[in-house]
Structure formats: structure tokens, C-alpha cells
Design a protein around this motif. Structure first.
Motif, mmCIF file in Angstrom:
data_model
loop_
_atom_site.group_PDB
_atom_site.id
_atom_site.type_symbol
_atom_site.label_atom_id
_atom_site.label_comp_id
_atom_site.label_asym_id
_atom_site.label_seq_id
_atom_site.Cartn_x
_atom_site.Cartn_y
_atom_site.Cartn_z
ATOM 1 N N LYS A 26 0.796 -1.224 0.000
ATOM 2 C CA LYS A 26 0.000 0.000 0.000
ATOM 3 C C LYS A 26 0.835 1.283 0.000
ATOM 4 O O LYS A 26 0.291 2.375 -0.117
ATOM 5 C CB LYS A 26 -0.921 0.010 1.222
ATOM 6 N N HIS A 27 2.158 1.144 0.127
ATOM 7 C CA HIS A 27 2.998 2.350 0.172
ATOM 8 C C HIS A 27 2.982 3.060 -1.181
ATOM 9 O O HIS A 27 3.104 2.428 -2.234
ATOM 10 C CB HIS A 27 4.439 1.994 0.547
ATOM 11 N N GLN A 28 2.855 4.370 -1.142
ATOM 12 C CA GLN A 28 2.876 5.194 -2.345
ATOM 13 C C GLN A 28 4.051 6.174 -2.267
ATOM 14 O O GLN A 28 4.206 6.890 -1.284
ATOM 15 C CB GLN A 28 1.563 5.971 -2.502
ATOM 16 N N PHE A 29 4.868 6.185 -3.304
ATOM 17 C CA PHE A 29 6.011 7.092 -3.323
ATOM 18 C C PHE A 29 5.542 8.536 -3.479
ATOM 19 O O PHE A 29 4.609 8.833 -4.232
ATOM 20 C CB PHE A 29 6.952 6.747 -4.469
ATOM 21 N N ASP A 30 6.211 9.434 -2.742
ATOM 22 C CA ASP A 30 5.917 10.862 -2.848
ATOM 23 C C ASP A 30 6.525 11.443 -4.124
ATOM 24 O O ASP A 30 7.350 10.811 -4.790
ATOM 25 C CB ASP A 30 6.485 11.610 -1.640
ATOM 26 N N VAL A 31 6.138 12.656 -4.430
ATOM 27 C CA VAL A 31 6.732 13.393 -5.546
ATOM 28 C C VAL A 31 8.187 13.711 -5.194
ATOM 29 O O VAL A 31 8.493 14.107 -4.066
ATOM 30 C CB VAL A 31 5.953 14.689 -5.817
ATOM 31 N N GLN A 32 9.092 13.525 -6.151
ATOM 32 C CA GLN A 32 10.483 13.900 -5.935
ATOM 33 C C GLN A 32 10.629 15.416 -6.045
ATOM 34 O O GLN A 32 9.969 16.056 -6.877
ATOM 35 C CB GLN A 32 11.399 13.240 -6.967
ATOM 36 N N ALA A 33 11.511 15.987 -5.226
ATOM 37 C CA ALA A 33 11.791 17.420 -5.294
ATOM 38 C C ALA A 33 13.147 17.633 -5.950
ATOM 39 O O ALA A 33 14.157 17.092 -5.500
ATOM 40 C CB ALA A 33 11.791 18.023 -3.890
ATOM 41 N N LYS A 34 13.162 18.402 -7.024
ATOM 42 C CA LYS A 34 14.412 18.661 -7.731
ATOM 43 C C LYS A 34 15.058 19.934 -7.172
ATOM 44 O O LYS A 34 14.389 20.951 -6.977
ATOM 45 C CB LYS A 34 14.157 18.825 -9.231
ATOM 46 N N ILE A 35 16.366 19.860 -6.898
ATOM 47 C CA ILE A 35 17.093 21.010 -6.371
ATOM 48 C C ILE A 35 18.383 21.195 -7.159
ATOM 49 O O ILE A 35 18.877 20.261 -7.798
ATOM 50 C CB ILE A 35 17.430 20.845 -4.871
ATOM 51 N N THR A 36 18.927 22.414 -7.108
ATOM 52 C CA THR A 36 20.198 22.717 -7.757
ATOM 53 C C THR A 36 21.265 22.901 -6.695
ATOM 54 O O THR A 36 21.112 23.724 -5.781
ATOM 55 C CB THR A 36 20.094 23.981 -8.624
ATOM 56 N N LEU A 37 22.343 22.157 -6.781
ATOM 57 C CA LEU A 37 23.443 22.238 -5.823
ATOM 58 C C LEU A 37 24.320 23.444 -6.107
ATOM 59 O O LEU A 37 24.225 24.081 -7.159
ATOM 60 C CB LEU A 37 24.281 20.956 -5.889
ATOM 61 N N LEU B 145 10.181 3.755 -10.983
ATOM 62 C CA LEU B 145 10.541 4.194 -12.333
ATOM 63 C C LEU B 145 9.642 5.328 -12.807
ATOM 64 O O LEU B 145 10.116 6.362 -13.295
ATOM 65 C CB LEU B 145 10.448 3.014 -13.304
ATOM 66 N N ASN B 146 8.328 5.146 -12.676
ATOM 67 C CA ASN B 146 7.358 6.131 -13.164
ATOM 68 C C ASN B 146 7.074 7.180 -12.099
ATOM 69 O O ASN B 146 5.936 7.346 -11.647
ATOM 70 C CB ASN B 146 6.074 5.417 -13.595
ATOM 71 N N ARG B 147 8.121 7.856 -11.721
ATOM 72 C CA ARG B 147 8.042 8.842 -10.652
ATOM 73 C C ARG B 147 7.573 10.192 -11.181
ATOM 74 O O ARG B 147 7.599 10.454 -12.384
ATOM 75 C CB ARG B 147 9.418 8.996 -9.994
ATOM 76 N N CYS B 148 7.166 11.047 -10.246
ATOM 77 C CA CYS B 148 6.795 12.417 -10.574
ATOM 78 C C CYS B 148 7.793 13.355 -9.901
ATOM 79 O O CYS B 148 8.134 13.161 -8.730
ATOM 80 C CB CYS B 148 5.376 12.713 -10.094
ATOM 81 N N VAL B 149 8.272 14.341 -10.650
ATOM 82 C CA VAL B 149 9.291 15.257 -10.143
ATOM 83 C C VAL B 149 8.745 16.680 -10.153
ATOM 84 O O VAL B 149 8.156 17.135 -11.140
ATOM 85 C CB VAL B 149 10.582 15.182 -10.991
ATOM 86 N N GLU B 150 8.949 17.382 -9.038
ATOM 87 C CA GLU B 150 8.517 18.783 -8.921
ATOM 88 C C GLU B 150 9.724 19.703 -8.920
ATOM 89 O O GLU B 150 10.704 19.449 -8.229
ATOM 90 C CB GLU B 150 7.728 18.969 -7.625
ATOM 91 N N GLY C 131 10.243 24.003 -9.053
ATOM 92 C CA GLY C 131 9.736 25.355 -9.210
ATOM 93 C C GLY C 131 8.245 25.424 -9.422
ATOM 94 O O GLY C 131 7.743 26.295 -10.154
ATOM 95 N N GLY C 132 7.511 24.500 -8.798
ATOM 96 C CA GLY C 132 6.061 24.519 -8.917
ATOM 97 C C GLY C 132 5.528 23.768 -10.119
ATOM 98 O O GLY C 132 4.312 23.639 -10.277
ATOM 99 N N LEU C 133 6.431 23.249 -10.968
ATOM 100 C CA LEU C 133 6.011 22.481 -12.135
ATOM 101 C C LEU C 133 6.203 20.991 -11.852
ATOM 102 O O LEU C 133 7.199 20.591 -11.244
ATOM 103 C CB LEU C 133 6.825 22.888 -13.369
ATOM 104 N N TYR C 134 5.280 20.179 -12.314
ATOM 105 C CA TYR C 134 5.324 18.741 -12.067
ATOM 106 C C TYR C 134 5.520 17.996 -13.389
ATOM 107 O O TYR C 134 4.865 18.324 -14.391
ATOM 108 C CB TYR C 134 4.034 18.274 -11.394
ATOM 109 N N GLN C 135 6.403 17.014 -13.362
ATOM 110 C CA GLN C 135 6.698 16.241 -14.564
ATOM 111 C C GLN C 135 6.660 14.750 -14.253
ATOM 112 O O GLN C 135 7.307 14.281 -13.326
ATOM 113 C CB GLN C 135 8.081 16.606 -15.115
ATOM 114 N N ASP C 136 5.895 14.006 -15.031
ATOM 115 C CA ASP C 136 5.876 12.549 -14.925
ATOM 116 C C ASP C 136 7.011 11.995 -15.778
ATOM 117 O O ASP C 136 7.068 12.240 -16.984
ATOM 118 C CB ASP C 136 4.537 11.987 -15.408
ATOM 119 N N VAL C 137 7.897 11.251 -15.144
ATOM 120 C CA VAL C 137 9.060 10.701 -15.847
ATOM 121 C C VAL C 137 8.677 9.358 -16.458
ATOM 122 O O VAL C 137 8.279 8.437 -15.752
ATOM 123 C CB VAL C 137 10.257 10.529 -14.885
#
Length: 270
Positions: free
Chosen positions: A9-20, A120-125, A127-133
Motif C-alpha cells: 500500500k505504500h505510495q512514493f511521494d513526488v520527488q523534489a528537484k534542487i540545484t546544488l 521508475l514512473n516517478r513524478c518530479v517537482e 519550481g512549482g512544475l510537475y513532470q511525470d518521468v
């Protein structure tokens, strides 16, 4: 959390993209997901362990980079011809459907397969934009090197049946052959497998020739009975020092980097 994992039942959260600070952009998992991925990695590793070949050196217990270098030097005098290549943008090129279909042949637990599909089919956020990979595997987590090794398992198995010496470190591939004919046959198998998996060889890192003329592989330059650090490795080392200096690193930090690099180079690879 673990009960949720066990019941599927575990659901992966949206990934947060950051710039180092160095300018590199990475996507981070939540701490909860990172723990689940670590557990998932352990389970999949145990189930795939009997099938993953020792020729895939980047996996734990398979010798690592230094082990690959030592074995290349050991085998090199016995072979006259070589082909070396790697995959252009390997992690980003991995097809989700092909990976899952192959994984089905080794793992029958549909709960585990479901979690890999989520991974694999993760979602990445960003700057407020969401992308399905929809293609490629994420970097910077424990499961990715394992899946990266597994995706080319078919190639490993095919090469084991040929009269060549084969080395793979993730997607860095080296084939040593005693004759041109046997090398050509191995290259045909390589190209066919890459086509089936929708992978493209990196044009600047693909080379075929005689071993006596030497070649670069895994940061080293190989010639029969002679091993040295590759020129490109030294160039990257200098570029890194310059970058550290431009970023304001003090002499202690730069000196430690130089010391660590020299230790890596001086660790006897032969």
C-alpha cells in the motif's frame, strides 16, 4: 510504514528537484521513500544475486573498478584486439517497460514489481512544475546501480558464451578478442542487444583496434604490460582543482582533494 510496505500500500511521494552549489541538478526522495527504496534494494539484490555475473564489476562484491583494472591487465597480453564503448546517457535511456518485462522473469512477487514500477514512473517537482518521468532511472539512490546492472544482463549472458574476454562497469564495456573474426562476432552481438534495448553507443567513447596500440578504460590507459593514468583523467583532475579554487575553497580543502586523488591513483591496480 513497514506494514504499509509489506501489504503493497505504500505510495512514493513526488520527488523534489534542487540545484546544488556546483550547478548540478538532482531530484531527492523523501526520507520515508529513501528508507523504502533501501529495503527494496536489499530484497531485489538477494533475488537477482544468483543471476548477475561477476563480469559486472560495479556491483558490491564483484571487484569494483580496481578489480576490473587488475583483471584487464592480467588478461591483456593474451588478446590482440579490443572494442570499448559505453552507452550515451545510460540512466536516462533505460526503457521502463523493457526493464519491467525482463524483471518479471526473475521476480514473481507482484508487490515488488509494483514498487519498482512506482520507482521508475516517478513524478518530479521543480519550481512549482510537475513532470511525470516516463523513461530512465533516477540517480543517487541504492536501487539504481542494481537496476542499471540488471538491464544489460542479457548482454552479459551472451558475451559469456563467446570466445572473448568481457568486462563491464555499469555501461562502460570492454571486449578483448584473440582474432578479428571473434571480435566482429562479439560486436554484432553488442549492437544487436543495444538495438533491442533502445540504447545508443557514445560515438566519442567507442573504439576498436589492436591492444598493442593501447586504449583508455575506466580512467586508465592500458598497453600490454604498461598501465598508466589516462590523460583525460588528469585533465579532469586539474579542472576540478580549478573549479574548487573558483568556488573559494581554501588550501586545506584543495590539498585534501589532491591527497585523496593521489591515494586513488597510487592504490596498486596491478
Amino acid at each position: 510504514m513497514m506494514e504499509s510496505f509489506r501489504t503493497g500500500k505504500h505510495q512514493f511521494d513526488v520527488q523534489a528537484k534542487i540545484t546544488l552549489s556546483c550547478g548540478e541538478t538532482i531530484a531527492l526522495w523523501s526520507s520515508r521513500d529513501a528508507l523504502i527504496i533501501k529495503v527494496l534494494t536489499g530484497i531485489i539484490q538477494e533475488r537477482l544475486k544468483p543471476f548477475l555475473l561477476k563480469t559486472c564489476y560495479h556491483l558490491k562484491g564483484h571487484g569494483g573498478l580496481k578489480g576490473a583494472v587488475r583483471n584487464v591487465m592480467k588478461q591483456l597480453p593474451k588478446y590482440k584486439f579490443f572494442c570499448k564503448t559505453d552507452v550515451h546517457s545510460y540512466y536516462d535511456s533505460i526503457d521502463h517497460y523493457a526493464l519491467l518485462m525482463n524483471l518479471h522473469d526473475y521476480i514473481v512477487d507482484q508487490t515488488i514489481i509494483g514498487y519498482v514500477w512506482q520507482f521508475l514512473n516517478r513524478c518530479v517537482e521543480w519550481g512549482g512544475l510537475y513532470q511525470d518521468v516516463q523513461k530512465g532511472i533516477p540517480r543517487g539512490c541504492s536501487l539504481s546501480p542494481l537496476l542499471g546492472a540488471f538491464y544489460l544482463l542479457e548482454l552479459d549472458q551472451k558475451m559469456e558464451k563467446l570466445d572473448v574476454k568481457y568486462f563491464r562497469y555499469m555501461d562502460d564495456i570492454l571486449i578483448l578478442a584473440p582474432t578479428r573474426w571473434k571480435l566482429r562476432k562479439a560486436i554484432r552481438v553488442l549492437n544487436q542487444t543495444f538495438n533491442e534495448l533502445s540504447l545508443v553507443q557514445h560515438p566519442d567513447k567507442t573504439m576498436v583496434g589492436r591492444t598493442k596500440r593501447g586504449f583508455d578504460f575506466l580512467g586508465y590507459h592500458f598497453e600490454p604490460e604498461v598501465l598508466s593514468v589516462a590523460d583525460k583523467t588528469i585533465e579532469r583532475f586539474i579542472e576540478r582543482i580549478v573549479r574548487l579554487y573558483e568556488q573559494g575553497a581554501d588550501s586545506v580543502r584543495i590539498g585534501q582533494y589532491v591527497l585523496n586523488w593521489l591515494r586513488w591513483v597510487q592504490a596498486d591496480a596491478v
